[in-house]
Design an enzyme around this catalytic site. Sequence first.
Site, PDB file in Angstrom:
ATOM      1  N   GLY A  55      26.744  23.942 -13.525  1.00 19.52           N
ATOM      2  CA  GLY A  55      27.421  25.395 -12.695  1.00 19.52           C
ATOM      3  C   GLY A  55      26.146  25.422 -11.710  1.00 19.52           C
ATOM      4  O   GLY A  55      24.959  25.257 -12.459  1.00 19.52           O
ATOM      5  N   GLY A  57      25.096  29.053 -11.186  1.00 15.63           N
ATOM      6  CA  GLY A  57      24.907  30.409 -11.850  1.00 15.63           C
ATOM      7  C   GLY A  57      22.712  30.069 -11.298  1.00 15.63           C
ATOM      8  O   GLY A  57      22.034  29.542 -10.804  1.00 15.63           O
ATOM      9  N   ASP A 257      33.792  26.556 -20.118  1.00 13.90           N
ATOM     10  CA  ASP A 257      33.949  25.565 -20.060  1.00 13.90           C
ATOM     11  C   ASP A 257      32.582  24.668 -20.540  1.00 13.90           C
ATOM     12  O   ASP A 257      32.795  23.516 -20.812  1.00 13.90           O
ATOM     13  CB  ASP A 257      34.228  24.781 -18.506  1.00 13.90           C
ATOM     14  CG  ASP A 257      35.233  25.659 -17.923  1.00 13.90           C
ATOM     15  OD1 ASP A 257      36.091  26.039 -18.476  1.00 13.90           O
ATOM     16  OD2 ASP A 257      35.176  25.926 -16.312  1.00 13.90           O
ATOM     17  N   HIS A 278      29.604  46.254 -22.568  1.00 14.56           N
ATOM     18  CA  HIS A 278      29.274  47.098 -22.105  1.00 14.56           C
ATOM     19  C   HIS A 278      29.933  48.441 -22.430  1.00 14.56           C
ATOM     20  O   HIS A 278      31.014  48.661 -22.060  1.00 14.56           O
ATOM     21  CB  HIS A 278      28.963  46.068 -20.724  1.00 14.56           C
ATOM     22  CG  HIS A 278      28.161  47.268 -20.296  1.00 14.56           C
ATOM     23  ND1 HIS A 278      28.051  48.356 -19.397  1.00 14.56           N
ATOM     24  CD2 HIS A 278      26.372  46.632 -19.445  1.00 14.56           C
ATOM     25  CE1 HIS A 278      26.811  48.205 -18.888  1.00 14.56           C
ATOM     26  NE2 HIS A 278      26.280  47.667 -18.655  1.00 14.56           N
ATOM     27  N   ARG A 321      23.180  48.623 -26.152  1.00 14.22           N
ATOM     28  CA  ARG A 321      24.644  48.888 -25.634  1.00 14.22           C
ATOM     29  C   ARG A 321      25.450  48.814 -27.050  1.00 14.22           C
ATOM     30  O   ARG A 321      26.718  49.889 -26.345  1.00 14.22           O
ATOM     31  CB  ARG A 321      24.721  47.698 -24.803  1.00 14.22           C
ATOM     32  CG  ARG A 321      23.889  47.228 -23.479  1.00 14.22           C
ATOM     33  CD  ARG A 321      24.590  45.799 -22.806  1.00 14.22           C
ATOM     34  NE  ARG A 321      22.891  46.147 -21.419  1.00 14.22           N
ATOM     35  CZ  ARG A 321      23.107  45.479 -20.488  1.00 14.22           C
ATOM     36  NH1 ARG A 321      24.224  44.158 -20.737  1.00 14.22           N
ATOM     37  NH2 ARG A 321      23.113  45.787 -19.316  1.00 14.22           N
TER      38      ARG A 321
END
Lengths: 614, 324
Positions: A55, A57, A257, A278, A321
Amino acid sequence: MSEQKFTRRDFLQSACISVGALAASGSGVSALAADNKKDSGNKDGLPSVDVLVIGSGGAGLRAAVAVRKKYPNLSVVVVNKGMPSRNATCMAEGGINGVIDFEHGDSHELHAYDTVKGSDFLGDQDAIIKFVEKATEAIHELDYAGMPFNRQKNNTVARRFAGGAKYERCNYAADKTGSILMHTCLDEAITRGVKFLLDHYLLDVAMDGDKCEGAVLLDMQTGDVTPVLAKAVVLATGGYTRVFFNRTSTPFNASGDGIAAALRAGLAFKDPEMLQFHPTGIRTGGALITEAARGLGGKLINNKGERFMSKYSKRMELAPRDIVARSIETEIRLGNAFGEGMSSYVLLDLTHLSEEQIMNELPQIRHVGLLFDGMDLVKEPIPIRPTAHYSMGGIEIAKFDDMSTHLPGLFAAGETSCASIHGANRLGGNSLTDTTVTGKLAGEGAGEYASKQTGFGSGKHAHELAQKWQAKFKEITSGGTSNEMYDLREEFGKQNWDNMGIYRTGDKLEAHAKSLEEFQAKYDALKIPNPNMTYNTALIDYLEFGNLIMLARCACLGALERKECRGAHFREDYPKRDDVNFLKHSIVTLKDGKPTLAYKDVVITKYPVEERKY
Amino acid sequence: MKIIIERFDGKKKYESTYELRIDEVKGQTLLSLLQYIKRTQDITLNFTAACRMAICGACAVRVNGHSYLACDTKMEELLEEYENPESMRISPLNNFRVITDLVVDWEPSIENLRKVKPTITPKSEFSEKTGCVQTQADVDAIKKQWDCILCGCCASECNKLEADASDYMQPFVFTHAYRAADDSRSKDPMIHLKPAIANGLWNCVHCQECVDRCPKGISSFGDIESLRVMAMKKGLNEGMGPAHAEAFLLDMVEGDGRLNEIKLALRSEGVLANTTKLDIAYNLMKAGKMNPLHIFGGEKIEGHAELVKMVEAARKAEKEGTIK
């Protein structure tokens, strides 16, 4: 393996040799000693790396950089199912929380308290107290790494309010904080010699006895199944909000995943029912309109022209939120909204801001309004509705300090992980902090663990898994019709939204659990009419969909059994929080392929449990 | 209408044509149209996408030869741009290795980014513990460059890459080098500037297609120019490129205001190197694009005096420090 010797070409070549030999030799153990790691335990000569990060990010990139900084002799490879910069981090807009101004009343204690309260007391307080201290460090580290934050008049990092926060501690770079943060991390990883393995999809985590020995990857470019050995593995594959396929702000590839692979490896999925909605997704498609829009005074308006948040919270639009999202859905149910059915909406009004201010602070969301609905928020209020946004749940973390899991050698970070920072509801601005803080901790943890290992695992399990996947691919790419899978996925997303969305009831969830098993059965019988393994994106869609079904089943079980309202989890049939029975984490594991549920106490140290009012 | 997509299955190239009603096309973005085709007509069609809101850069493709970020392109706008055509041709980005269909290989781009060391080395007064100090004006100076999402549209359009990629890098790589070199927190722009020079900074052919096609309105061409100015100021003015730039200025001010191609080549590359280019010169002369007599100078262009004044004013202002 020394870093100098390591190139992607070598890596791939050895990978292909291994898989070729694997296919040729059946049991496949003998012919692979070309790699010749006498002391490593890697008898098969499988491709290997000290720390394998899956990953790319914010969390994965931070982890990789952390290893390189603290353990420069270790090799690090970041794997991604595509090009590294296509991730959810870059979609974050509003900012990153962290107290950097202690002169005007704000403190770590207040950030911790706001986070605990925001979590509806489901957050683990020991972790949160450490988290907010690391948050301050993270802001300065990002600044030092070259992240171009907006600046205040005194040239320090600019801040604004985020929902549920008492002070301005949401540090930002326009409304592209995530993109700019992620590119800062990517640049740093590139500069510091992190290697990237592009276009590789995570199939499974492999174990040698009770330790993690690596992972099994699908080389998307060639279709080869590639077992990779690693001394430590960091899972940073993001969240699973694509279970609501058609109404989420996250990217198409947010399919959980890593969580699914961890479940298959026997680890626990903690608080899977905690999915954040959100409040402000754009009407068409659910792309995100940042919370910063409300931080800058954005007003929510219903079809009577009322600023309806006054009915629900003293903090108006800046309530957390979960509260704002439910308020909007309530207005829709009361018939106080515009439109009908899935296209119902209320308005977000930002017209009090000047064009200059919008271009300076909210240029991205102006673009989103124009792109999806052809509406310019400088000139008119824009239509919005809640959208699935964030996974509070994730792989259970054993220890926050190094983000280790209960499987030695396996670490997790970011949205994939659940160190219970966010509990039942994440505060705006805490996700980028999470990504940055837990990414670094996981990287350092994995680095330390790897540096203490004398060698690699045997590769036996990785090898077996690879064979299993190869056989499976042959079978599933042998037939089927074109749109069968996509129709099923569409229906799956809609049913999750209708039955496991913002408002939940026992009846609906019970029926939904059954229906998810039917989805599973249909999925198990699916085939894809494309046998060409060269970057077969239909096959990737298939694999992601399989993970999503599994994760939705876990979430549905957690939601069905949690008979209370807490944070994002709202049960109409149990409209109160129940601290006697449910001040607990849901712990879901797989038994014979079926989700089973247990509970674990929440860690409460400093902040007593109280009513959550805003 | 017909959507023609250039395909590649890993071994052979071919084309697929998809017939769509106009009402299936209108109201879509280019990305949602591709997804629609995959979902309803051809599951084997491969392309990449992630965020669908113009921030992750995954879905750039070419339509009728020009690059577009698919999620950020409305079909109605495309139809208008190409005057409601019968068909449109979609192909993968140019100047990238195609893996399959519309999917391209990004690894060489990452390795090029690595060359320019895109992360700043901050000045010694800053620390990792307390961060840095920077004015908003200094942020604004590099803000545009930070909008780059690595979509590859600029590289797809780059004429230099198409002609010869062996001594050049993708335009966005230079943008990354520039934003690091020009960051006020950076201790030393040379860290990024030197590898940019070594990897083709002076080889940009000024076609500005990269500027034209960037979905974020970034000018990589401008960043390349800025890096060149930075190089000249730092005294990195050896070699053909800087000599070329000096020659430009000499012609404008001391010459007749007309770019003298013959002198330009002679000054930039030297007499010997140019003997190998006689065939190009001959062709240019034959086509009337170069006058051999210009080596002796030609008539001054209209307004030459004003041009000289402008350049001199700029030089003066630079000395006084009013412009950078």
